[in-house]
Each structure stands twice: as structure tokens, then as C-alpha cells.
Design a protein around this motif. Structure first.
Motif, short mmCIF file in Angstrom:
data_model
loop_
_atom_site.label_atom_id
_atom_site.label_comp_id
_atom_site.label_asym_id
_atom_site.label_seq_id
_atom_site.Cartn_x
_atom_site.Cartn_y
_atom_site.Cartn_z
N ARG A 49 0.85 -1.19 0.00
CA ARG A 49 0.00 0.00 0.00
C ARG A 49 0.90 1.24 0.00
O ARG A 49 1.52 1.54 1.01
CB ARG A 49 -0.91 0.01 1.22
CG ARG A 49 -1.93 -1.11 1.21
CD ARG A 49 -2.88 -1.04 2.41
NE ARG A 49 -3.86 -2.10 2.35
CZ ARG A 49 -5.00 -2.05 1.67
NH1 ARG A 49 -5.30 -0.95 0.99
NH2 ARG A 49 -5.84 -3.06 1.66
N GLU A 53 -0.21 9.08 -3.48
CA GLU A 53 -0.74 8.80 -4.79
C GLU A 53 0.42 8.61 -5.77
O GLU A 53 1.45 9.28 -5.65
CB GLU A 53 -1.58 10.02 -5.21
CG GLU A 53 -2.54 9.79 -6.33
CD GLU A 53 -3.47 10.98 -6.50
OE1 GLU A 53 -4.68 10.79 -6.36
OE2 GLU A 53 -2.97 12.10 -6.78
N LEU A 67 -5.24 -3.48 -8.36
CA LEU A 67 -5.46 -2.33 -7.50
C LEU A 67 -6.74 -2.56 -6.70
O LEU A 67 -7.82 -2.62 -7.27
CB LEU A 67 -5.57 -1.08 -8.37
CG LEU A 67 -5.59 0.26 -7.72
CD1 LEU A 67 -4.37 0.48 -6.84
CD2 LEU A 67 -5.67 1.33 -8.79
N ASP A 68 -6.58 -2.77 -5.39
CA ASP A 68 -7.72 -3.08 -4.51
C ASP A 68 -8.56 -4.22 -5.07
O ASP A 68 -9.79 -4.16 -5.10
CB ASP A 68 -8.57 -1.84 -4.26
CG ASP A 68 -7.93 -0.89 -3.27
OD1 ASP A 68 -7.10 -1.35 -2.45
OD2 ASP A 68 -8.25 0.31 -3.31
N VAL A 82 -2.84 5.35 -9.01
CA VAL A 82 -2.86 4.55 -7.79
C VAL A 82 -3.17 5.48 -6.61
O VAL A 82 -2.33 6.30 -6.24
CB VAL A 82 -1.50 3.85 -7.58
CG1 VAL A 82 -1.52 3.03 -6.30
CG2 VAL A 82 -1.14 3.00 -8.79
N PRO A 83 -4.36 5.38 -6.03
CA PRO A 83 -4.68 6.22 -4.87
C PRO A 83 -3.83 5.83 -3.67
O PRO A 83 -3.45 4.67 -3.50
CB PRO A 83 -6.16 5.91 -4.59
CG PRO A 83 -6.69 5.31 -5.86
CD PRO A 83 -5.52 4.59 -6.47
N ASP A 85 -2.84 4.63 -0.13
CA ASP A 85 -3.35 3.61 0.78
C ASP A 85 -4.17 2.51 0.11
O ASP A 85 -4.79 1.69 0.78
CB ASP A 85 -4.16 4.25 1.93
CG ASP A 85 -3.31 5.22 2.73
OD1 ASP A 85 -2.14 4.89 3.01
OD2 ASP A 85 -3.81 6.32 3.04
N SER A 86 -4.17 2.45 -1.22
CA SER A 86 -4.83 1.34 -1.91
C SER A 86 -3.84 0.18 -2.00
O SER A 86 -2.62 0.38 -1.97
CB SER A 86 -5.28 1.76 -3.30
OG SER A 86 -4.18 2.19 -4.08
N GLU A 87 -4.37 -1.04 -2.11
CA GLU A 87 -3.48 -2.20 -2.23
C GLU A 87 -3.07 -2.35 -3.70
O GLU A 87 -3.93 -2.44 -4.58
CB GLU A 87 -4.13 -3.48 -1.75
CG GLU A 87 -3.14 -4.64 -1.79
CD GLU A 87 -3.71 -5.93 -1.26
OE1 GLU A 87 -3.29 -6.36 -0.19
OE2 GLU A 87 -4.60 -6.49 -1.95
#
Length: 123
Positions: A49, A53, A67-68, A82-83, A85-87
Motif C-alpha cells: 500500500r 498517490e 489495484l484493490d 494509484v490512490p 493507501d490502496s493495495e
């Protein structure tokens, strides 16, 4: 200095991939980090994570970006936003791939076990 040559990029190796740092605070930037990511054929990435960004632009080859939980194949010219804290997990296609990644200083990667990595190519 506003111009960076490939021969001047700082190389780093991690998890089987190569990171060539061009822009980072250690290289004079105050607001951006940018590097070229080289992933060998068939490499399966490590889920993490990012705390900032990121923008990932595929330069050549093919990447499978998850991505998530949403998986997509990206090819030359495709971009993933890629935001924070996204996986994220990045896997290489059968011929490998090269991408350009941009983010902001302070980036860390949080691994599944909760450990944090401060990537040297973004410092």
C-alpha cells in the motif's frame, strides 16, 4: 539541475525489479519523485500500500496491475492512477515491462505484515 541523463540516474534493486531514480529530494526536487521501473519477464510483484498517490505509465511491455482487487492488463501508453493507501500489486507480462512512476516526497510502502519501506529511489 533541470536536466537528467540516463547515465546519471541512481539505480536500485528490490524484489527482483530495477528502479532508476531521476527526480527525488536527494537529487534536488522539493515536490516530485520520478523513476523508471524495469520488471523482468514473468515476475510476480509484492502487494503493498503506497502512502502517496502514484501515476504509473507503461513505456513498453505488458503489466498486470491489481489495484484493490481489480486486475487490469496495461500496455505501452496505458496509465494507472494509484490512490494513496490502496493495495497495489504489479506483475510483469511474458516479455517484461518498463514503466515511468511519479509521486510526491515522503512515499512509503506498507507491506502485508504492516512493515514500512521508505524507497531510497523516492528520497
Amino acid at each position: 539541475m533541470p536536466f537528467y541523463r540516463e547515465a546519471e540516474a541512481s539505480p536500485f534493486e528490490r524484489h527482483g525489479s530495477r528502479f532508476l531514480s531521476y527526480v527525488a529530494p536527494a537529487r534536488g526536487s522539493s515536490q516530485l519523485c520520478a523513476w523508471r521501473l524495469e520488471i523482468p519477464a514473468g515476475l510476480q510483484g509484492v502487494a503493498h500500500r503506497p502512502t502517496r498517490e502514484e501515476v504509473l505509465l507503461v513505456l513498453d511491455g505488458e503489466l498486470q496491475v491489481t489495484l484493490d482487487g481489480l486486475r487490469s492488463e496495461l500496455h505501452s501508453g496505458d496509465v494507472a492512477l494509484v490512490p494513496a493507501d490502496s493495495e497495489l500489486r504489479i506483475d510483469a507480462g511474458p516479455a517484461g515491462a518498463t514503466a515511468w512512476v511519479t509521486t510526491t516526497p515522503g512515499l512509503q510502502a506498507v507491506l502485508a505484515d504492516g512493515s514500512r519501506i521508505s524507497p531510497p529511489w523516492a528520497m
